[in-house]
Design an enzyme around this catalytic site. Structure first.
Site, mmCIF file in Angstrom:
data_model
loop_
_atom_site.group_PDB
_atom_site.id
_atom_site.type_symbol
_atom_site.label_atom_id
_atom_site.label_comp_id
_atom_site.label_asym_id
_atom_site.label_seq_id
_atom_site.Cartn_x
_atom_site.Cartn_y
_atom_site.Cartn_z
ATOM 1 N N ASP A 219 0.868 -1.175 0.117
ATOM 2 C CA ASP A 219 -0.005 -0.050 -0.008
ATOM 3 C C ASP A 219 1.034 1.418 0.080
ATOM 4 O O ASP A 219 1.797 1.218 0.890
ATOM 5 C CB ASP A 219 -0.919 0.013 1.208
ATOM 6 C CG ASP A 219 -1.930 1.146 1.270
ATOM 7 O OD1 ASP A 219 -2.692 1.092 0.408
ATOM 8 O OD2 ASP A 219 -1.749 2.041 2.217
ATOM 9 N N GLU A 268 14.464 -15.477 -0.365
ATOM 10 C CA GLU A 268 14.950 -16.519 0.578
ATOM 11 C C GLU A 268 13.950 -17.715 0.585
ATOM 12 O O GLU A 268 14.211 -18.733 0.939
ATOM 13 C CB GLU A 268 15.355 -16.346 2.037
ATOM 14 C CG GLU A 268 16.459 -15.019 2.230
ATOM 15 C CD GLU A 268 16.439 -14.514 3.820
ATOM 16 O OE1 GLU A 268 15.663 -15.072 4.531
ATOM 17 O OE2 GLU A 268 17.109 -13.693 3.695
#
Length: 554
Positions: A219, A268
């Protein structure tokens, strides 16, 4: 002819896309949880309601579900004022409910994207409450933008910035300090220069990634970094500058360092997790900065969302969008509606030039016809498409909500917008009759129109001419047509009549008549799908006004 294709069926949409690069051509459905489905009869949608309706979304044919905020919040701005980023607000359920949504979605072949709100918190966030209590000079105030005021007694705001919701972007506390809020006063902006803020959000990312979410919609991705010294803007109409100019509080280059650090965390994790930026920028070229290979994966295409129903204008935005994203290697995104703008069925029902904040119903039949055509155009373009809940039902904005029920904070800020966002957030209808048309047993938090029953999922299911079945079929065809969501370009036919767009993709063509009269065109292949009934003869077709046709060309 019927709008249905004979070459694909909604049943085929239950097969998930291949994992590699799934987001490049994905169709992502936005759920505004408060208005989607209410499981406990309190008049407000919740996560259990979402979980129960996931099979509907699978059968609709979408690839992923984006959930608007469901975090602990006082709800000053529909949940975009977050008090605790690791907790579910009781009105929506619990963390166990969030876990159930994620698990069930994955079992159905759907992915889950959650909203992340990093520009500001709630004024009820523990950090902010402690900063206020500790008083001027407190180290905790450095995590937000606290400043002394101007004037002889500090009675004037620190600068001339205005809130997006209208009025000053600063509020003064009784102790004399002012704090910055680009949105409502209940939404103080974080100071991203402070290392504790960066550390906290890296931890929040890992919390939800460990829960199993497939990505984040960021956002106000363009707003985190403010220009050094918080300089005045000067005598401008600041609301008109939004999205048209680089401003000292929006689209500052420093945001990109933040996203590079976030991308390292995301990479990751297994499973191709993604970031999607809500980034209002002056140009698509600046939007492309957010999706460089080491930053975010996608950014909303607001230029396309605000495009008028006009062939030349649409083509210019399509070409510009594809050209801007190509150097970054990122897919273009396409979107027509969301929780912050007037639904496109209502925008297209009104004269051009009114923008995305329309408060009149207009010609609803015209609006729906254009909206259906615009949807097929969007779904024929290369890249990722975003759908907003209820648009598959052809829902219009509710433009006659009584003042006493409106809840958009912009409505209560006299110098700002007029609270138009409530109209696109009215709970969606599931059944022809019953309490709140199947939304829940206890009514709905915003009143639904009497027409909602006829637009419900129940009323439209099985009707080959309904908007819901058009969406189901279009998404099935898109999935079945090899490479329809892939690639980064289209081949235009320059000899198309004035007001008509015609382009080809491998084995596929799309023709769009944006004019108010029928146009006779050569048939480039076999009709796959049309937004209104069409008929071909002698290798030609009378393409009706405001109509899109998909063709198989090989």
């Amino acid at each position: 002819m019927s709008q249905h294709s004979t070459d694909a069926s909604p049943a085929s949409v239950t097969t998930p896309r291949e994992s590699s690069g799934w987001w490049r051509g994905a169709v992502i459905y936005q759920v505004y949880p408060r208005s989607f489905a209410d499981s406990d009869g309190d008049g407000t949608g919740d996560l259990e309601g979402v979980r129960r309706r996931l099979p509907y979304l699978r059968d609709l044919g979408v690839d992923a579900v984006w959930l608007s905020p469901f975090y602990a919040s006082p709800q000053a701005d529909g949940g975009y004022d977050v008090a605790d980023y690791r907790a579910v607000d009781p009105m929506y359920g619990t963390l166990l409910d969030a876990d159930a949504v994620i698990r069930d979605a994955h079992a159905l072949g759907l992915r889950i994207i959650v909203d992340l709100v990093p520009n500001h918190s709630s004024d009820q966030h523990e950090w902010f409450k402690r900063a206020v209590a500790d008083g001027p000079g407190s180290p905790l105030r450095e995590r937000y933008h606290f400043r002394p005021g101007k004037g002889a007694h500090g009675e004037l705001p620190p600068n001339d910035w205005e809130s997006i919701f209208g009025g000053p972007a600063w509020t003064r506390l009784p102790d004399g300090d002012w704090y910055l809020h680009l949105f409502a006063p209940e939404q103080p902006d974080f100071n991203w220069e402070h290392p504790a803020v960066a550390d906290e959000f890296r931890s929040i990312l890992r919390f939800w990634l460990d829960m199993g979410v497939d990505g984040f919609r960021v956002d106000v991705a363009h707003g985190l970094v403010k220009a050094e010294g918080l300089p005045d803007l000067g005598s401008h109409d600041q609301l008109k500058l939004l999205g048209n100019e680089v401003m000292p509080f929006f689209d500052q280059d420093g945001v990109h360092d933040i996203y590079r650090s976030w991308r390292r965390i995301l990479d990751e994790y297994d499973g191709e997790r993604v970031f999607v930026a809500e980034a209002w920028t002056p140009t698509v070229e600046r939007t492309a900065h957010y999706v460089r290979p080491d930053e975010l994966h996608q950014a909303f295409n607001f230029q396309y969302l605000s495009a008028p129903w006009d062939a030349d204008g649409l083509r210019g935005i399509i070409d510009g969008s594809l050209d801007a994203m190509r150097p970054a290697g990122a897919p273009t995104t396409w979107v027509l509606s969301n929780h912050d703008v007037t639904r496109h069925t209502t925008r297209y029902a009104n004269p051009p030039g009114l923008g995305i904040q329309i408060r009149t119903p207009g010609d609803r039949e015209l609006g729906l016809r254009r909206a259906r055509a615009a949807t097929l155009l969007m779904l024929a373009l290369p890249g990722s498409a975003y759908l907003y809940q209820g648009e598959e039902l052809g829902l219009p904005d509710v433009t006659d909500l009584p003042d006493e029920v409106r809840q958009d904070p912009a409505y209560f800020r006299g110098a700002g917008q007029d609270g138009f966002r409530d109209g696109c957030r009215v709970p969606i209808p599931w059944t022809r009759t019953g309490p709140s048309y199947g939304f829940g047993e206890g009514g709905s938090w915003l009143p639904q129109p009497d027409s909602w029953g006829g637009l419900s999922v129940e009323a439209q299911t099985g009707d080959p001419d309904s908007t819901l079945e058009l969406y189901r079929t279009a998404l099935a065809v898109r999935r079945a047509q090899p490479g329809l969501g892939a690639g980064d370009g289209v081949k235009w036919h320059e000899d198309a009549p004035q007001g008509v767009l015609h382009f080809e993709r491998p084995g596929f063509a799309c023709t769009v008549n944006t004019t108010d009269t029928a146009v006779r065109i050569p048939a480039p292949g076999t009709v796959l799908l049309a937004s209104t009934p069409v008929a071909a003869d002698d290798g030609h077709m009378e393409l009706p006004a405001d109509t899109t046709v998909w063709w198989r060309t090989a």
